[in-house]
Design an enzyme around this catalytic site. Structure first.
Site, PDB file in Angstrom:
ATOM      1  N   ARG A  24     -39.132  -1.110 -19.505  1.00 14.20           N
ATOM      2  CA  ARG A  24     -40.000  -2.292 -19.557  1.00 14.20           C
ATOM      3  C   ARG A  24     -39.747  -3.134 -20.798  1.00 14.20           C
ATOM      4  NH1 ARG A  24     -44.982   1.042 -17.019  1.00 14.20           N
ATOM      5  NH2 ARG A  24     -44.580   0.512 -14.830  1.00 14.20           N
ATOM      6  N   HIS A  73     -42.029   0.839 -11.151  1.00 13.80           N
ATOM      7  CA  HIS A  73     -43.208   1.666 -10.868  1.00 13.80           C
ATOM      8  C   HIS A  73     -42.755   3.109 -10.939  1.00 13.80           C
ATOM      9  CE1 HIS A  73     -46.584   3.485  -8.639  1.00 13.80           C
ATOM     10  NE2 HIS A  73     -45.633   4.224  -8.095  1.00 13.80           N
ATOM     11  N   THR A 115     -47.062  -0.067 -19.635  1.00 14.96           N
ATOM     12  CA  THR A 115     -47.209  -1.062 -18.571  1.00 14.96           C
ATOM     13  C   THR A 115     -47.017  -2.479 -19.107  1.00 14.96           C
ATOM     14  OG1 THR A 115     -48.724   0.395 -17.401  1.00 14.96           O
ATOM     15  CG2 THR A 115     -48.776  -1.928 -16.781  1.00 14.96           C
ATOM     16  N   ASN A 167     -43.263  -6.157 -14.330  1.00 20.29           N
ATOM     17  CA  ASN A 167     -42.809  -5.201 -15.338  1.00 20.29           C
ATOM     18  C   ASN A 167     -41.679  -4.289 -14.861  1.00 20.29           C
ATOM     19  OD1 ASN A 167     -44.209  -3.364 -13.764  1.00 20.29           O
ATOM     20  ND2 ASN A 167     -45.867  -3.067 -15.230  1.00 20.29           N
ATOM     21  N   LYS A 190     -38.871  -2.998  -9.028  1.00 14.79           N
ATOM     22  CA  LYS A 190     -39.702  -4.057  -8.457  1.00 14.79           C
ATOM     23  C   LYS A 190     -38.924  -5.361  -8.231  1.00 14.79           C
ATOM     24  CE  LYS A 190     -44.031  -2.318 -10.422  1.00 14.79           C
ATOM     25  NZ  LYS A 190     -45.167  -2.673 -11.307  1.00 14.79           N
ATOM     26  N   ARG A 200     -41.973   8.411 -16.787  1.00 16.98           N
ATOM     27  CA  ARG A 200     -43.012   7.578 -17.405  1.00 16.98           C
ATOM     28  C   ARG A 200     -42.624   7.222 -18.843  1.00 16.98           C
ATOM     29  NH1 ARG A 200     -46.665   6.238 -14.334  1.00 16.98           N
ATOM     30  NH2 ARG A 200     -48.195   5.623 -15.901  1.00 16.98           N
ATOM     31  N   GLU A 245     -46.268   9.772  -2.809  1.00 23.75           N
ATOM     32  CA  GLU A 245     -45.503   8.527  -2.867  1.00 23.75           C
ATOM     33  C   GLU A 245     -44.094   8.703  -2.308  1.00 23.75           C
ATOM     34  OE1 GLU A 245     -47.795   6.364  -6.589  1.00 23.75           O
ATOM     35  OE2 GLU A 245     -45.780   7.125  -6.926  1.00 23.75           O
ATOM     36  N   TYR A 267     -50.540   0.728  -2.281  1.00 26.57           N
ATOM     37  CA  TYR A 267     -51.408   0.468  -3.436  1.00 26.57           C
ATOM     38  C   TYR A 267     -52.894   0.525  -3.082  1.00 26.57           C
ATOM     39  CZ  TYR A 267     -47.296  -0.693  -6.161  1.00 26.57           C
ATOM     40  OH  TYR A 267     -46.095  -0.631  -6.819  1.00 26.57           O
ATOM     41  N   PHE A 314     -56.833  -7.032  -9.618  1.00 29.74           N
ATOM     42  CA  PHE A 314     -55.408  -7.377  -9.552  1.00 29.74           C
ATOM     43  C   PHE A 314     -54.743  -6.972  -8.237  1.00 29.74           C
ATOM     44  CE2 PHE A 314     -55.635  -3.173 -11.596  1.00 29.74           C
ATOM     45  CZ  PHE A 314     -54.759  -2.436 -10.811  1.00 29.74           C
TER      46      PHE A 314
END
Length: 140
Positions: free
Chosen positions: A104, A117, A93, A114, A11, A87, A128, A51, A59
């Site tokens: 993270r 993704h 998160t 964070n 990100k 993950r 995706e 998204y 959010f």
């Protein structure tokens, strides 16, 4: 364990701080191979589409604004049980709740910024990946 592919996005908070290589080192140390990668600046329309599943959530607009605030690195990761492995290595998160050594915990600024993704299922991973990459972009 089956070999899978999953999507990872580094990100804007992480690319702004030049952490792409460090994030990738953690992913590779976890046994994930990067088989496709591109750096891009998402448009508002792209972020909204990506998204869209969150469009009704409070959010959503902040997420779109954040994801268009700077470059991201979209990549396809491959490995045994890649979705869950990614993950696990990303961590919770909320970085305050993330396990030591996770991306993270190491790099995130806060729950919104964070750093990464990752797809949450094999089905979402396929969709995706297709959002960002053509099949010919992926080199196994």
């Amino acid at each position: 364990m089956p070999t899978e592919r999953t999507l990872s996005i580094i990100k804007p908070d992480a690319t702004r701080r030049n952490l792409t290589g460090k994030v990738n080192a953690v992913l590779e140390a976890a046994g994930l191979r990067i088989v496709a990668q591109k750096r891009l600046h998402l448009t508002t329309a792209q972020a909204e589409a990506f998204y869209a599943v969150h469009a009704a959530r409070p959010f959503y607009r902040d997420l779109v604004t954040f994801m268009t605030s700077g470059p991201v690195v979209a990549q396809v990761l491959e490995g045994d049980n890649a979705v869950q492995r990614n993950r696990d290595v990303m961590g919770a998160t909320n970085p305050a709740q993330a396990a030591e050594g996770t991306i993270r915990k190491l790099f995130a600024e806060n729950i919104e910024a964070n750093s990464v993704h990752g797809s949450d299922s094999a089905e979402n991973a396929a969709a995706e990946i297709a959002f960002f990459f053509a099949g010919t972009d992926i080199v196994g």
